[in-house]
Write a protein that holds these residues in place. Structure first.
Motif: not given
Length: 177
Positions: A118-121, A134-136, A142-143
């Motif tokens: 669910p999230f990319a750092i 940046t958290v996506r 959205w980022q």
């Protein structure tokens, strides 16, 4: 003709053919979708991208850690920040994966979307100076940029349902203003 007697028999056990494979297939049917091609992409780009939309609480991996570029991975500040971040999210019981391949960041985002993360750092070159990442979010794409030390708690809150992405984006705008 002889008279025949027929005895009715009602079984005591009902065995429906409803195994785990059918349950798993039904779950996948509801959480997998194809994201359409966005405007501005070149014509050679893949027309659609698969997304496995696990709820954050159910996702096997809660986040993917992605350096923007291979050059960042050789910097001591990145290595130190990454190790601290890994310790913090592990202490909170959150699972993560890292992708330091040479692929573009868009391809790595897409790969992780297909895996249901669910999230990319994303650690970029600015991180080396300001310690912001940046958290996506997978579903909206959205980022937001946040200080690295606030990300583990945010991820825990998002994965536990104590916070939602819209509130996180509002909070990040407030932090930057």
């Amino acid at each position: 003709m002889e008279k025949q007697t027929v005895n009715a028999f009602t079984p005591g056990v009902i065995e429906p053919s409803f195994g785990i494979d059918r349950i798993f297939t039904a779950v996948l049917e509801h959480i997998y979708y194809m994201r359409p091609k966005t405007e501005g992409e070149d014509e050679d780009a893949k027309a659609t991208r698969g997304v496995l939309a696990f709820a954050p609480a159910a996702a096997p991996y809660k986040c993917a850690v992605l350096p923007l570029d291979q050059r960042i991975t050789r910097d001591e500040r990145y290595i130190t920040g990454l190790n601290v971040f890994r310790q913090q999210i592990s202490a909170l019981g959150l699972s993560y994966t890292s992708d330091e391949s040479g692929a573009t960041i868009g391809r790595r985002y897409s790969r992780n979307d297909e895996l249901g993360i669910p999230f990319a750092i994303t650690f970029d070159f600015d991180f080396l100076e300001d310690k912001f990442v940046t958290v996506r979010e997978r579903d909206t794409m959205w980022q937001i940029r946040l200080p690295l030390d606030s990300v583990p708690e945010l991820l825990r809150n998002l994965c536990c349902g104590e916070d939602n992405w819209e509130a996180a984006t509002r909070a990040s705008r407030t932090m930057r203003e």
